[in-house]
Design an enzyme around this catalytic site. Structure first.
Site, PDB file in Angstrom:
ATOM      1  N   ARG A  89       0.834  -1.209   0.000  1.00 17.60           N
ATOM      2  CA  ARG A  89       0.000   0.000   0.000  1.00 17.60           C
ATOM      3  C   ARG A  89       0.868   1.257   0.000  1.00 17.60           C
ATOM      4  NH1 ARG A  89      -2.451   0.317   4.954  1.00 17.60           N
ATOM      5  NH2 ARG A  89      -1.271   2.173   5.479  1.00 17.60           N
ATOM      6  N   TYR A 142     -13.292  17.865 -16.189  1.00 20.66           N
ATOM      7  CA  TYR A 142     -13.877  16.518 -16.109  1.00 20.66           C
ATOM      8  C   TYR A 142     -14.988  16.469 -15.035  1.00 20.66           C
ATOM      9  CZ  TYR A 142     -13.826  11.409 -15.606  1.00 20.66           C
ATOM     10  OH  TYR A 142     -14.164  10.088 -15.545  1.00 20.66           O
ATOM     11  N   ASP A 213      -4.574  18.879 -15.031  1.00 20.41           N
ATOM     12  CA  ASP A 213      -4.851  17.520 -15.518  1.00 20.41           C
ATOM     13  C   ASP A 213      -4.279  17.398 -16.938  1.00 20.41           C
ATOM     14  OD1 ASP A 213      -6.052  15.266 -16.724  1.00 20.41           O
ATOM     15  OD2 ASP A 213      -7.878  15.452 -15.517  1.00 20.41           O
ATOM     16  N   LYS A 238      -6.015   6.459 -19.719  1.00 22.88           N
ATOM     17  CA  LYS A 238      -6.213   6.942 -21.081  1.00 22.88           C
ATOM     18  C   LYS A 238      -4.947   6.654 -21.903  1.00 22.88           C
ATOM     19  CE  LYS A 238     -10.055   8.152 -19.198  1.00 22.88           C
ATOM     20  NZ  LYS A 238     -10.366   9.424 -18.577  1.00 22.88           N
TER      21      LYS A 238
HETATM   22  C1  LIG Z   1     -11.071   9.779 -17.283  1.00 25.18           C
HETATM   23  C2  LIG Z   1     -10.612  11.102 -16.798  1.00 25.18           C
HETATM   24  C3  LIG Z   1     -10.276  11.317 -15.457  1.00 25.18           C
HETATM   25  C4  LIG Z   1     -10.495  10.257 -14.393  1.00 25.18           C
HETATM   26  O1  LIG Z   1      -9.686   9.167 -14.557  1.00 25.18           O
HETATM   27  P1  LIG Z   1     -10.100   7.663 -14.082  1.00 25.18           P
HETATM   28  O2  LIG Z   1      -8.885   6.887 -14.403  1.00 25.18           O
HETATM   29  O3  LIG Z   1     -11.318   7.297 -14.879  1.00 25.18           O
HETATM   30  O4  LIG Z   1     -10.416   7.744 -12.636  1.00 25.18           O
HETATM   31  C5  LIG Z   1      -9.739  12.530 -15.109  1.00 25.18           C
HETATM   32  N1  LIG Z   1      -9.579  13.527 -16.002  1.00 25.18           N
HETATM   33  C6  LIG Z   1      -9.941  13.384 -17.295  1.00 25.18           C
HETATM   34  C7  LIG Z   1      -9.742  14.510 -18.236  1.00 25.18           C
HETATM   35  C8  LIG Z   1     -10.476  12.171 -17.728  1.00 25.18           C
HETATM   36  O5  LIG Z   1     -10.857  12.029 -18.990  1.00 25.18           O
END
Ligand SMILES: *Cc1c(COP(=O)(O)O)cnc(C)c1O
Length: 415
Positions: A89, A142, A213, A238
Site C-alpha cells: 500500500r 472533467y 490535468d 487513457k
Molecule cells: C477519465 C478522466 C479522469 C479520471 O480518470 P479515471 O482513471 O477514470 O479515474 C480525469 N480527467 C480526465 C480529463 C479524464 O478524462
C-alpha cells in the site's frame, strides 16, 4: 558509483519540510545517455536488467508484504538505510519503477501512482486544501472532478467554476482565501485552450498553488511542470497506458517540500494505491507511447479536416485546426495534439446526433478514451447548468487504419 540506469537512494527522512511529515527515501536514476530523447526514456529509464537476472521485461513484484532478516531490521525499517519496501500500500518495486519513469517523462522529480485518475486527482486536492480554502476551476473540467470539488463543501472548502478558459478570468475569480487553481487544457468535451504560463504567473504572484490535468496531451505533447505548474495529475487509464485494460492515475510534482510530503501521505493513509500488476501493464504500455501518440495525432487530424469540410458539420473542436480559437496558444505550449475531439452537426438535435452515432460501425459507443479502439459518444459534456445545451459528438480516434475511420464517418454522415 552507479551504472547507467541503476538507482541511488536519496531523500533522507526529515529533510526540509514541515513537522511530522517525512519524505521516504527514493531512488534517483541517471538517464541511459546524456540528453537522450523521450523515446529512449520510455524504453530504458529506471530499468536495469542486471538487477532482474537479465530479464528484458521487469518482474512483477506481486506481493503485499516484504520480509526482514531479523527483529532489528524490522524495527529500523523506516530509518531509510534498510530495505526500503515494507508493504505494498505504501510502496512496491514495480510501482516505484513506473513512478520514477513517469516523473522523468513529465519533467518532475517525483510521482505517485494511484488506483485511478480520480484517486490521483482527489489526493492532489486533499493534499493542497483545508477548511476555509477556496478553489477556482473551469466549468468544463472533467465532470467527476467537479462533483468531488463540490462535495468538499462539506469540509468547508468552496469552489468557483467558470465557463471561460481565459487566464485573466480565472485569476480574476481568485479571492484572498483562494488556495488552488485547478485546470485542464484542452478540456475534454469542448477542447478550450488555457494560457498555462499566464495562469501560473498570476497564481505565483498571489501565493496560489496550481494543479493541472494533463491526461489529454500526455507528457509527449505537453509538459506543464516545465511551464511552472505545481502539480500534474493524470488519468493514466487513457493514453499513458493506451490499451483499455488498466485503470490508474498519477500525481507528479517537482519540489521536495510540503506538497510532496502531503501527496505521499495521501498514498499511505487514503490508500488508493496502484496495484503492481497494473503498474507492470503500464510499463509495457508506456514503451510505445511516442509511436502511438504520433499515429493518434496524424489520424485524428485527417478525420478532423474531413469533418470540417463536410456539409453536415457546423463546427469541429480540435485545437490542431487553424480555425480553432485556441490554435495559436496550443502551438506555443504543446508539441502536438492527441486524438480526442468533438464536433457538432448543423442539426444539433438529440435525434440527428443519435442517427449519425448509430450508423457508425468502427467507432463504438463507450466512455473513456486513449486506447487502441475508436470511440464515439454524444452529449453536452460537463456543461454548466446555465449554458445552452449543444449536442456534440465526441470522437476518440484509435489505432485503426485512417482510411477505414474516414470511410466509417462518411457513410454515417450520409443523409
Ligand atoms: C477519465 C478522466 C479522469 C479520471 O480518470 P479515471 O482513471 O477514470 O479515474 C480525469 N480527467 C480526465 C480529463 C479524464 O478524462
Amino acid at each position: 558509483m552507479s551504472a547507467p540506469g541503476r538507482g541511488r537512494l536519496t531523500g533522507a527522512p526529515g529533510r526540509g519540510h514541515c513537522a511530522g511529515m517525512e519524505l521516504k527515501p527514493r531512488r534517483v536514476y541517471d538517464d541511459p545517455l546524456p540528453n537522450c530523447g523521450f523515446e529512449t526514456l520510455c524504453t530504458h529509464y529506471a530499468e536495469d536488467p542486471a538487477e532482474q537476472q537479465g530479464a528484458a521485461a521487469p518482474p512483477i513484484y506481486q506481493t503485499s508484504t516484504f520480509i526482514y532478516p531479523d527483529a532489528e531490521a524490522f524495527w529500523n525499517r523506516r530509518r531509510g538505510d534498510g530495505p526500503h519496501y515494507d508493504y505494498t500500500r505504501v510502496g512496491n518495486p514495480t510501482t516505484a519503477m513506473l513512478e520514477a519513469k513517469l516523473a522523468r517523462l513529465e519533467g518532475g522529480t517525483w510521482a505517485y501512482g494511484f488506483g485511478s485518475g480520480m484517486g490521483a486527482i482527489s489526493a492532489a486536492l486533499r493534499a493542497v486544501l483545508k477548511a476555509g480554502d477556496h478553489v477556482v476551476a473551469q466549468a468544463h473540467v472533467y465532470g467527476p472532478t467537479q462533483t468531488y470539488l463540490r462535495q468538499l463543501a462539506r469540509f468547508g472548502i468552496e469552489a468557483t467554476f467558470l465557463t471561460t478558459s481565459e487566464a485573466g478570468a480565472l485569476l480574476g475569480a481568485c479571492r484572498p482565501q483562494t488556495r488552488l487553481i485547478y485546470f485542464e487544457s484542452p478540456t475534454s468535451g469542448h477542447f478550450e485552450i488555457v494560457d498555462i504560463r499566464a495562469v501560473v504567473a498570476g497564481a505565483r504572484g498571489r501565493g496560489i498553488v496550481t494543479a493541472f490535468d494533463n491526461s489529454w496531451a500526455t507528457p509527449y505533447f505537453q509538459r506543464p511542470l516545465e511551464l511552472g505548474v505545481d502539480l500534474v495529475t493524470h488519468s493514466a487509464t487513457k493514453y499513458l497506458n493506451g490499451h483499455s485494460d488498466v485503470v490508474a492515475g498519477f500525481v507528479v510534482g517537482r519540489d521536495d517540500g510540503e506538497l510532496h510530503a502531503r501527496v505521499q501521505e495521501e498514498v499511505e493513509y487514503a490508500g488508493a494505491t496502484l496495484d503492481p500488476f497494473a503498474a507492470w501493464l503500464m510499463l509495457r504500455g508506456l514503451r510505445t507511447l511516442p509511436m502511438r501518440m504520433e499515429y493518434h495525432q496524424r489520424s485524428a487530424l485527417a478525420v478532423a479536416r474531413m469533418l470540417a469540410a463536410h456539409g453536415r458539420v457546423a463546427v469541429v473542436n480540435h485545437p490542431g485546426l487553424e480555425r480553432h480559437p485556441g490554435h495559436e496558444l496550443a502551438r506555443r505550449q504543446m508539441r502536438g495534439c492527441s486524438s480526442l475531439f468533438s464536433f457538432a452537426l448543423h442539426d444539433q438535435s438529440r435525434e440527428a446526433t443519435a442517427r449519425v452515432l448509430d450508423r457508425l460501425r468502427l467507432f463504438r459507443a463507450g466512455v473513456s478514451w486513449g486506447g487502441h479502439e475508436s470511440l464515439a459518444i454524444g452529449g453536452t459534456f460537463f456543461s454548466a447548468p446555465d449554458e445552452p445545451k449543444r449536442w456534440l459528438i465526441r470522437l476518440h480516434v484509435g489505432l485503426e487504419s485512417t482510411e477505414d475511420l474516414l470511410a466509417d464517418l462518411r457513410q454515417a454522415l450520409e443523409d
